[in-house]
Design a protein around this motif. Structure first.
Motif, PDB file in Angstrom:
ATOM      1  N   ILE A  77      13.659 -33.214   0.487  1.00  0.00           N
ATOM      2  CA  ILE A  77      13.909 -33.414  -0.907  1.00  0.00           C
ATOM      3  C   ILE A  77      14.195 -32.088  -1.647  1.00  0.00           C
ATOM      4  CG2 ILE A  77      12.940 -34.321  -3.044  1.00  0.00           C
ATOM      5  CD1 ILE A  77      11.485 -36.017  -1.516  1.00  0.00           C
ATOM      6  N   LEU A  78      15.578 -31.967  -1.903  1.00  0.00           N
ATOM      7  CA  LEU A  78      16.009 -30.788  -2.702  1.00  0.00           C
ATOM      8  C   LEU A  78      15.894 -30.483  -3.966  1.00  0.00           C
ATOM      9  CD1 LEU A  78      16.795 -27.579  -1.573  1.00  0.00           C
ATOM     10  CD2 LEU A  78      19.098 -28.753  -1.573  1.00  0.00           C
ATOM     11  N   ASP A  79      15.147 -29.778  -4.474  1.00  0.00           N
ATOM     12  CA  ASP A  79      15.146 -29.536  -6.039  1.00  0.00           C
ATOM     13  C   ASP A  79      16.220 -28.676  -6.322  1.00  0.00           C
ATOM     14  OD1 ASP A  79      14.837 -28.721  -8.739  1.00  0.00           O
ATOM     15  OD2 ASP A  79      12.648 -28.425  -8.610  1.00  0.00           O
ATOM     16  N   ILE A  80      17.555 -29.305  -7.177  1.00  0.00           N
ATOM     17  CA  ILE A  80      18.520 -28.278  -7.213  1.00  0.00           C
ATOM     18  C   ILE A  80      18.686 -27.888  -8.666  1.00  0.00           C
ATOM     19  CG2 ILE A  80      19.870 -29.517  -5.578  1.00  0.00           C
ATOM     20  CD1 ILE A  80      21.375 -31.182  -7.581  1.00  0.00           C
ATOM     21  N   GLY A  81      17.870 -27.974  -9.505  1.00  0.00           N
ATOM     22  CA  GLY A  81      17.471 -27.276 -10.944  1.00  0.00           C
ATOM     23  C   GLY A  81      17.508 -28.190 -12.096  1.00  0.00           C
ATOM     24  N   ASP A  82      17.698 -27.818 -12.862  1.00  0.00           N
ATOM     25  CA  ASP A  82      17.514 -28.518 -14.354  1.00  0.00           C
ATOM     26  C   ASP A  82      18.432 -29.812 -14.780  1.00  0.00           C
ATOM     27  OD1 ASP A  82      20.089 -27.781 -15.366  1.00  0.00           O
ATOM     28  OD2 ASP A  82      19.253 -26.111 -16.710  1.00  0.00           O
ATOM     29  N   ILE A  83      18.291 -30.401 -15.563  1.00  0.00           N
ATOM     30  CA  ILE A  83      18.851 -31.990 -15.547  1.00  0.00           C
ATOM     31  C   ILE A  83      20.290 -31.720 -15.350  1.00  0.00           C
ATOM     32  CG2 ILE A  83      18.998 -31.911 -18.133  1.00  0.00           C
ATOM     33  CD1 ILE A  83      18.116 -34.863 -15.568  1.00  0.00           C
ATOM     34  N   SER A  84      20.975 -30.508 -15.982  1.00  0.00           N
ATOM     35  CA  SER A  84      22.359 -30.368 -15.935  1.00  0.00           C
ATOM     36  C   SER A  84      22.962 -30.496 -14.308  1.00  0.00           C
ATOM     37  CB  SER A  84      22.704 -28.886 -16.570  1.00  0.00           C
ATOM     38  OG  SER A  84      22.349 -27.737 -15.793  1.00  0.00           O
ATOM     39  N   SER A  85      22.157 -30.063 -13.385  1.00  0.00           N
ATOM     40  CA  SER A  85      22.559 -30.244 -12.178  1.00  0.00           C
ATOM     41  C   SER A  85      22.589 -31.474 -11.513  1.00  0.00           C
ATOM     42  CB  SER A  85      21.581 -29.651 -11.160  1.00  0.00           C
ATOM     43  OG  SER A  85      20.270 -30.235 -11.081  1.00  0.00           O
TER      44      SER A  85
END
Length: 214
Positions: A177-185
């Protein structure tokens, strides 16, 4: 855990069934409770129930938005901001647009449905995930390549994302599971639809996912 699922389609029912099997209390929210009679009978469990959007949102300690993307904001408004405030809203929807006869997104490039939901409900903790795979893979990632493929997380609240990451690993067995950033991602994962639809056309099925290598 008590989980409210906003929606009554295939993804909502698949997630609901999987969560009931894992011992969670689940309430599916829909405009037409009668359409879920068969689903409810299949569960054969007191942990499964059906109600309105508002009922499901009020019930859930965590809320999942599994509505069709073009109806997500309306459904969540009907659920009531007071029932979403302070809660994780796990958004799995895609803003699909079939109006031209060609599958496209109703929002893209400079915005996303995930962002729209977060703006509409600023006190909710919106986490976008599970929107890059089919419902069958959502609840059984180990059934494809032994689970060696990635799921992506987008959201403004780092603690909420860590919590969701733990849930997805515990509930369904997600390994990567990769966290790719804030909600704009969420723009990126929603726009993967353009690629996924072409892969589907080439393969003739949706039993695939994505793996990030480095």
């Amino acid at each position: 855990m008590r989980i409210g699922i906003i929606g009554s389609g295939n993804a909502a029912q698949t997630l609901g069934s999987a969560l009931v099997r894992r011992g969670h209390e689940v309430k599916l929210g829909t405009r037409s409770p009668g359409k879920l009679t068969h689903w409810l009978e299949q569960q054969n469990s007191d942990d499964a129930s059906v109600g309105s959007f508002r009922d499901a949102a009020a019930f859930g300690q965590l809320v999942i938005n599994a509505t069709a993307g073009d109806g997500s904001l309306e459904a969540l408004r009907a659920a009531g901001s007071e029932h979403l405030n302070g809660k994780i809203v796990l958004d799995i929807s895609l803003p699909l647009d079939f109006s031209t006869g060609i599958l496209t997104l109703s929002v893209a490039n400079t915005d996303s449905l995930g962002e729209q939901i977060q703006r509409e409900f600023p006190r909710a903790k919106v986490v976008k995930t599970l929107n890059t795979v089919t419902s069958a893979i959502m609840v059984n990632p180990l059934g494809l390549a032994d689970g060696e493929h990635h799921l992506f997380l987008s959201g403004n609240d780092a603690a909420a994302k860590r919590e969701v990451q733990g849930y997805l690993a515990d509930w369904f067995g997600w390994k990567l599971i990769l966290d790719i950033g804030d909600i704009s991602s969420a723009r990126g994962t929603e726009m993967l639809l353009a690629l996924s639809s072409r892969i589907y056309g080439a393969l003739g099925h949706m039993n695939f996912s994505f793996r990030v290598v480095q």
